[in-house]
Design an enzyme around this catalytic site. Structure first.
Site, PDB file in Angstrom:
ATOM      1  N   TYR A 152      -4.859  11.629   1.456  1.00 61.85           N
ATOM      2  CA  TYR A 152      -5.717  10.460   1.607  1.00 61.85           C
ATOM      3  C   TYR A 152      -6.106   9.688   0.521  1.00 61.85           C
ATOM      4  O   TYR A 152      -5.783   8.555   0.152  1.00 61.85           O
ATOM      5  CB  TYR A 152      -6.666  10.947   2.603  1.00 61.85           C
ATOM      6  CG  TYR A 152      -6.188  11.135   4.071  1.00 61.85           C
ATOM      7  CD1 TYR A 152      -4.811  11.504   4.128  1.00 61.85           C
ATOM      8  CD2 TYR A 152      -7.113  11.435   4.959  1.00 61.85           C
ATOM      9  CE1 TYR A 152      -4.210  11.639   5.508  1.00 61.85           C
ATOM     10  CE2 TYR A 152      -6.663  11.887   6.322  1.00 61.85           C
ATOM     11  CZ  TYR A 152      -5.198  11.953   6.481  1.00 61.85           C
ATOM     12  OH  TYR A 152      -4.710  12.443   7.792  1.00 61.85           O
TER      13      TYR A 152
ATOM     14  N   ASN B 240       0.720  -1.155  -0.058  1.00 60.03           N
ATOM     15  CA  ASN B 240       0.120   0.033   0.060  1.00 60.03           C
ATOM     16  C   ASN B 240       0.662   1.259  -0.009  1.00 60.03           C
ATOM     17  O   ASN B 240       1.870   1.184   0.666  1.00 60.03           O
ATOM     18  CB  ASN B 240      -1.050  -0.084   1.110  1.00 60.03           C
ATOM     19  CG  ASN B 240      -0.379  -0.361   2.658  1.00 60.03           C
ATOM     20  OD1 ASN B 240       0.640  -1.062   2.574  1.00 60.03           O
ATOM     21  ND2 ASN B 240      -1.079  -0.010   3.535  1.00 60.03           N
ATOM     22  N   ILE B 241       0.338   1.928  -0.741  1.00 61.98           N
ATOM     23  CA  ILE B 241       1.253   3.350  -1.035  1.00 61.98           C
ATOM     24  C   ILE B 241       0.106   4.694  -0.507  1.00 61.98           C
ATOM     25  O   ILE B 241      -0.677   4.824  -1.249  1.00 61.98           O
ATOM     26  CB  ILE B 241       1.617   3.693  -2.293  1.00 61.98           C
ATOM     27  CG1 ILE B 241       2.466   2.426  -2.684  1.00 61.98           C
ATOM     28  CG2 ILE B 241       2.527   4.709  -2.391  1.00 61.98           C
ATOM     29  CD1 ILE B 241       2.718   2.437  -4.190  1.00 61.98           C
ATOM     30  N   GLU B 242       0.444   5.288   0.604  1.00 58.56           N
ATOM     31  CA  GLU B 242      -0.603   6.139   1.240  1.00 58.56           C
ATOM     32  C   GLU B 242      -0.080   7.713   0.512  1.00 58.56           C
ATOM     33  O   GLU B 242       0.930   7.876  -0.177  1.00 58.56           O
ATOM     34  CB  GLU B 242      -0.664   6.161   2.616  1.00 58.56           C
ATOM     35  CG  GLU B 242      -1.125   4.764   3.170  1.00 58.56           C
ATOM     36  CD  GLU B 242      -1.254   4.841   4.448  1.00 58.56           C
ATOM     37  OE1 GLU B 242      -0.902   5.576   5.310  1.00 58.56           O
ATOM     38  OE2 GLU B 242      -2.086   3.801   5.133  1.00 58.56           O
ATOM     39  N   ASN B 243      -0.915   8.766   0.785  1.00 59.07           N
ATOM     40  CA  ASN B 243      -0.759  10.071   0.085  1.00 59.07           C
ATOM     41  C   ASN B 243      -1.383  11.080   1.261  1.00 59.07           C
ATOM     42  O   ASN B 243      -2.380  10.764   1.668  1.00 59.07           O
ATOM     43  CB  ASN B 243      -1.459   9.973  -1.032  1.00 59.07           C
ATOM     44  CG  ASN B 243      -1.299  11.473  -1.813  1.00 59.07           C
ATOM     45  OD1 ASN B 243      -1.738  12.409  -1.635  1.00 59.07           O
ATOM     46  ND2 ASN B 243      -0.198  11.448  -2.581  1.00 59.07           N
ATOM     47  N   ALA B 244      -0.633  12.236   1.282  1.00 59.71           N
ATOM     48  CA  ALA B 244      -1.260  13.226   2.031  1.00 59.71           C
ATOM     49  C   ALA B 244      -2.600  13.717   2.089  1.00 59.71           C
ATOM     50  O   ALA B 244      -3.243  14.123   2.966  1.00 59.71           O
ATOM     51  CB  ALA B 244       0.056  14.495   2.223  1.00 59.71           C
TER      52      ALA B 244
ATOM     53  N   CYS C 160      -4.108   0.656  -2.583  1.00 63.35           N
ATOM     54  CA  CYS C 160      -4.097  -0.562  -1.769  1.00 63.35           C
ATOM     55  C   CYS C 160      -2.828  -1.560  -2.386  1.00 63.35           C
ATOM     56  O   CYS C 160      -2.425  -1.517  -3.433  1.00 63.35           O
ATOM     57  CB  CYS C 160      -5.330  -1.456  -1.608  1.00 63.35           C
ATOM     58  SG  CYS C 160      -6.625  -0.528  -0.807  1.00 63.35           S
TER      59      CYS C 160
ATOM     60  N   CYS D  13     -10.180  -4.971   0.400  1.00 66.66           N
ATOM     61  CA  CYS D  13     -11.371  -3.873   0.559  1.00 66.66           C
ATOM     62  C   CYS D  13     -12.224  -4.223  -0.767  1.00 66.66           C
ATOM     63  O   CYS D  13     -11.683  -4.866  -1.444  1.00 66.66           O
ATOM     64  CB  CYS D  13     -10.677  -2.491   0.579  1.00 66.66           C
ATOM     65  SG  CYS D  13     -10.179  -1.887  -0.981  1.00 66.66           S
TER      66      CYS D  13
ATOM     67  N   GLU E 197      -2.958  -4.603  -3.030  1.00 66.89           N
ATOM     68  CA  GLU E 197      -3.660  -5.290  -4.097  1.00 66.89           C
ATOM     69  C   GLU E 197      -3.676  -4.853  -5.590  1.00 66.89           C
ATOM     70  O   GLU E 197      -3.434  -5.335  -6.537  1.00 66.89           O
ATOM     71  CB  GLU E 197      -5.024  -5.923  -3.761  1.00 66.89           C
ATOM     72  CG  GLU E 197      -5.112  -6.705  -2.461  1.00 66.89           C
ATOM     73  CD  GLU E 197      -5.461  -5.916  -1.402  1.00 66.89           C
ATOM     74  OE1 GLU E 197      -4.732  -4.739  -1.214  1.00 66.89           O
ATOM     75  OE2 GLU E 197      -6.320  -6.245  -0.553  1.00 66.89           O
TER      76      GLU E 197
HETATM   77  N1  THU Z   1      -5.313  -1.222   2.546  1.00 64.03           N
HETATM   78  C1  THU Z   1      -4.662  -2.404   1.627  1.00 64.03           C
HETATM   79  O1  THU Z   1      -3.624  -1.878   1.126  1.00 64.03           O
HETATM   80  N2  THU Z   1      -5.405  -3.255   0.988  1.00 64.03           N
HETATM   81  C2  THU Z   1      -6.670  -3.619   1.396  1.00 64.03           C
HETATM   82  O2  THU Z   1      -7.522  -4.433   0.715  1.00 64.03           O
HETATM   83  C3  THU Z   1      -7.178  -2.936   2.906  1.00 64.03           C
HETATM   84  C4  THU Z   1      -6.607  -1.594   2.959  1.00 64.03           C
HETATM   85  C5  THU Z   1      -4.450  -0.298   3.066  1.00 64.03           C
HETATM   86  C6  THU Z   1      -4.931   0.854   2.452  1.00 64.03           C
HETATM   87  C7  THU Z   1      -4.321   1.996   3.725  1.00 64.03           C
HETATM   88  O3  THU Z   1      -3.055   2.379   3.197  1.00 64.03           O
HETATM   89  C8  THU Z   1      -4.321   1.082   4.808  1.00 64.03           C
HETATM   90  O4  THU Z   1      -4.528  -0.402   4.322  1.00 64.03           O
HETATM   91  C9  THU Z   1      -5.384   1.528   6.040  1.00 64.03           C
HETATM   92  O5  THU Z   1      -6.670   1.313   5.283  1.00 64.03           O
END
Ligand code: THU
Length: 130
Positions: A48, A42-46, A53, A86, A55
């Site tokens: 949001y 997973n690669i998040e961002n400021a 994810c 998710c 996957e």
């Molecule tokens: N996340 C995933 O990478 N895969 C999923 O199917 C569930 C959620 C990540 C997104 C976010 O970076 C963190 O988990 C919390 O939601």
């Protein structure tokens, strides 16, 4: 790649997760019918919402390299609960692999296995638009 190797590949990706906001790492390893494996984190961002994810990172890597025939995916987390995909990731997997096996790991490395139809029943897919 064996099932255990595929699981290890997903677990290894936990350390690549970019998670300054949630601190919730997820790793994925996506296996194609020819044996090719694409990994993701997973690669998040400021801001949001641009967060991607693990996957979908793996799917994007695979499709952009010309692979769409997926047979199984391992989703790894570090939590007590099994890390299930998710809803958005379920739908993205559905596009290419309606019957894919989904192997979900918890932080202890234990697995729970699903088929995509179990996770996403009565799903909408490309054939609806044909
Ligand atoms: N996340 C995933 O990478 N895969 C999923 O199917 C569930 C959620 C990540 C997104 C976010 O970076 C963190 O988990 C919390 O939601």
């Amino acid at each position: 790649m064996t099932r255990e190797e595929l699981k290890a590949a997903a677990v290894a990706m936990l350390d690549r997760a970019y998670i300054p906001y949630s601190h919730f790492p997820v790793g994925a390893a996506l296996e194609c019918s020819d044996g090719t494996v694409f990994t993701g984190c997973n690669i998040e961002n400021a801001a949001y919402s641009p967060t991607i994810c693990a996957e979908r990172t793996a799917v994007a890597k695979a499709v952009s390299e010309g692979h769409t025939d997926f047979v199984r995916i391992v989703v790894a987390g570090r939590s007590k609960d099994y890390c299930v995909p998710c809803a958005v990731c379920r739908q993205v997997l559905r596009e290419f692999a309606p019957d894919i096996e989904v192997i979900c790991l918890n932080g202890a490395g234990e697995e729970k296995v699903f088929t995509l139809p179990e996770l996403l029943p009565h799903s909408f897919g490309p054939e609806f638009l044909a």
